[in-house]
Scaffold this motif. Sequence first.
Motif, PDB file in Angstrom:
ATOM      1  N   PHE A 359       0.817  -1.147   0.183  1.00 39.72           N
ATOM      2  CA  PHE A 359      -0.087  -0.057   0.147  1.00 39.72           C
ATOM      3  C   PHE A 359       0.881   1.226  -0.037  1.00 39.72           C
ATOM      4  CE2 PHE A 359      -2.813  -3.260   1.706  1.00 39.72           C
ATOM      5  CZ  PHE A 359      -3.844  -3.216   1.122  1.00 39.72           C
ATOM      6  N   GLU A 360       1.055   1.833  -1.259  1.00 34.67           N
ATOM      7  CA  GLU A 360       2.072   2.829  -1.439  1.00 34.67           C
ATOM      8  C   GLU A 360       1.485   4.364  -1.024  1.00 34.67           C
ATOM      9  OE1 GLU A 360       5.067   2.737  -2.274  1.00 34.67           O
ATOM     10  OE2 GLU A 360       5.566   0.920  -3.062  1.00 34.67           O
ATOM     11  N   ASN A 361       0.338   4.217  -0.811  1.00 32.02           N
ATOM     12  CA  ASN A 361      -0.343   5.473  -0.385  1.00 32.02           C
ATOM     13  C   ASN A 361      -0.249   5.297   1.060  1.00 32.02           C
ATOM     14  OD1 ASN A 361      -2.276   2.976  -0.112  1.00 32.02           O
ATOM     15  ND2 ASN A 361      -3.692   4.540   0.830  1.00 32.02           N
ATOM     16  N   ALA A 362       0.199   4.437   1.784  1.00 31.88           N
ATOM     17  CA  ALA A 362       0.548   4.410   3.267  1.00 31.88           C
ATOM     18  C   ALA A 362       1.969   4.486   3.507  1.00 31.88           C
ATOM     19  CB  ALA A 362      -0.207   3.228   3.865  1.00 31.88           C
ATOM     20  N   LYS A 363       2.700   4.756   2.713  1.00 33.68           N
ATOM     21  CA  LYS A 363       4.096   4.693   2.880  1.00 33.68           C
ATOM     22  C   LYS A 363       4.707   5.684   3.911  1.00 33.68           C
ATOM     23  CE  LYS A 363       8.355   4.705  -0.045  1.00 33.68           C
ATOM     24  NZ  LYS A 363       8.862   5.057  -1.537  1.00 33.68           N
ATOM     25  N   SER A 364       3.874   6.662   4.071  1.00 40.24           N
ATOM     26  CA  SER A 364       4.432   7.697   5.186  1.00 40.24           C
ATOM     27  C   SER A 364       3.964   7.368   6.548  1.00 40.24           C
ATOM     28  CB  SER A 364       4.336   8.954   4.662  1.00 40.24           C
ATOM     29  OG  SER A 364       4.634   9.786   5.730  1.00 40.24           O
TER      30      SER A 364
END
Length: 539
Positions: A359-364
């Motif tokens: 889940f790249e959108n939750a990378k941060s």
Amino acid sequence: MAKLPKPEELSKIDYTPPKTSWMDTPVVFKEGMFCHGSKPKSLELVGFPNPRDWRPADADWKLPENWKQILLEGIAERLEKYRSFRLFMDICVRCGACADKCHFFIGTGDPKNMPVLRAELIRSVYRKEFTLAGKIFGKMAGARELTIDVLKEWWYYFFQCTECRRCSVFCPYGIDQAEITIIGRELLNLLGLNIEWIAGPVSNCYMKGNHLGLEPHTIVGNLEYMLDDIETVTGKRIKPTFNRKGAEILFVTPSGDLFADPGTYTCMGYLMLFEELGLDYTWSTYASEGGNFGFFTSNEMAKRLNSKIYAEAKRLGVKWILGGECGHMWRVLSQYMDTWNGPADFLEVPKSPITGTVFENAKSMKMVHVAEFTADLIKNNKLKLDPKRNDHLKVTWHDSCNVARGMGMLEEPRYVLKNVVNNFVEMPEDTIREKTFCCGSGTGLNASEDMDLRMKGGFPRANAVKFVHEHYGVNMLANVCAIDRATLPPLMDYWVPGVKVAGLHELVANALVMTGEKERTTDLRGEPLPGIEQKEEKA
């Protein structure tokens, strides 16, 4: 509690403006339109100023003698700290594009519930105290003195805004009225002017980890009751873990899912889904709240309450965090958490152990919404689903304001819903997605004493539901917000009797075919599944 008028009376809305200008029209406190003031103990527990017993309807609010100085210094501090606040004070041209977009204006007809005019309540004081034109020309420049009546007007109307941000969608300058309301409430809190329905949950969360003040053994006990019901429906006994160190995933959901229907059915859905997946996860009885009523108080208070999630993830040594269905929880997590409490470098980028999806959108922020997690499962054919089990329901979808407008999550829940029900109907397009109407009771306004305000504010949403109810037979309103699951049932009972409310994962659990389950005869609410009567007759 004020007596609530009948729907046919409440729907007679007078949009005739007052004969006097808005500055010359005094605020009138009407029973049923405001909440009780905060209790001293709630403010004392979190170190907020001026804790005392007071009532909004009283003439004397027991303010400190230098209250005006406190407010003006508070405004100056926030003008310096938040560039957006000064920008929003300066750039509005009062075009009125937002005027008829607020559910509270639509439901009350009160001009001061137009977003542009609600902002003018504080902007007029800003002009008087912080602009040259306002100091010289006064009222001609839209400026006015900060008086006790102005202060009371702030309180009355800043707690008639749910920070839903619908108005911001239509503003040609991108002014975010929710941010102005947040600042307005921050300033009021400098004088101890909160409402108990916010201050109470804030102090509970600060002391106990959740808004309801549930103790660890109560949380476990409540879930045990749900596990009993799941076993009755499916024949399977689920054994979740609590505060387990070394689990891959920490699951955090709003405490409303642990306490009251229909949120408990949503919670049962989580339990059943995770059991079927064999997910390596744990619950925390300390970070037991995904929601954040501190956000309705001040940015600093929201930061303090939110820190428990990262702290618990670090203590337990999990890899990433999975979050349940909540509205403002996800606006806070998506837009603020990384700045307030991050970066969470001790966690990994979330990766589904079932599908391998990263889940790249939750990378941060390292936290994934359960709706996108489930959508990914369905897309990768990891769940066996029988949507016919929901055939007794005709479902429409309520885009929860902060998830949809604030986070941009529009398609994932719809994708899940369309795979678990056969009968899905959208409400009119101007009432959904980015333009969705609010439930009318968010940001701590879901008390019992302001039911008149709630029914008026929820009228636009209820009207859209009524349309699909009457034209398509819709009998279920689904959503991904714990506050919606608390506030929409009384709204439906009042305006659209016959329409119930459900979380997304209740419907997922109804359709989920679990390995080794017994033949199901009811849904999670104990209602007979479609076709059961015919089977029993043949038997």
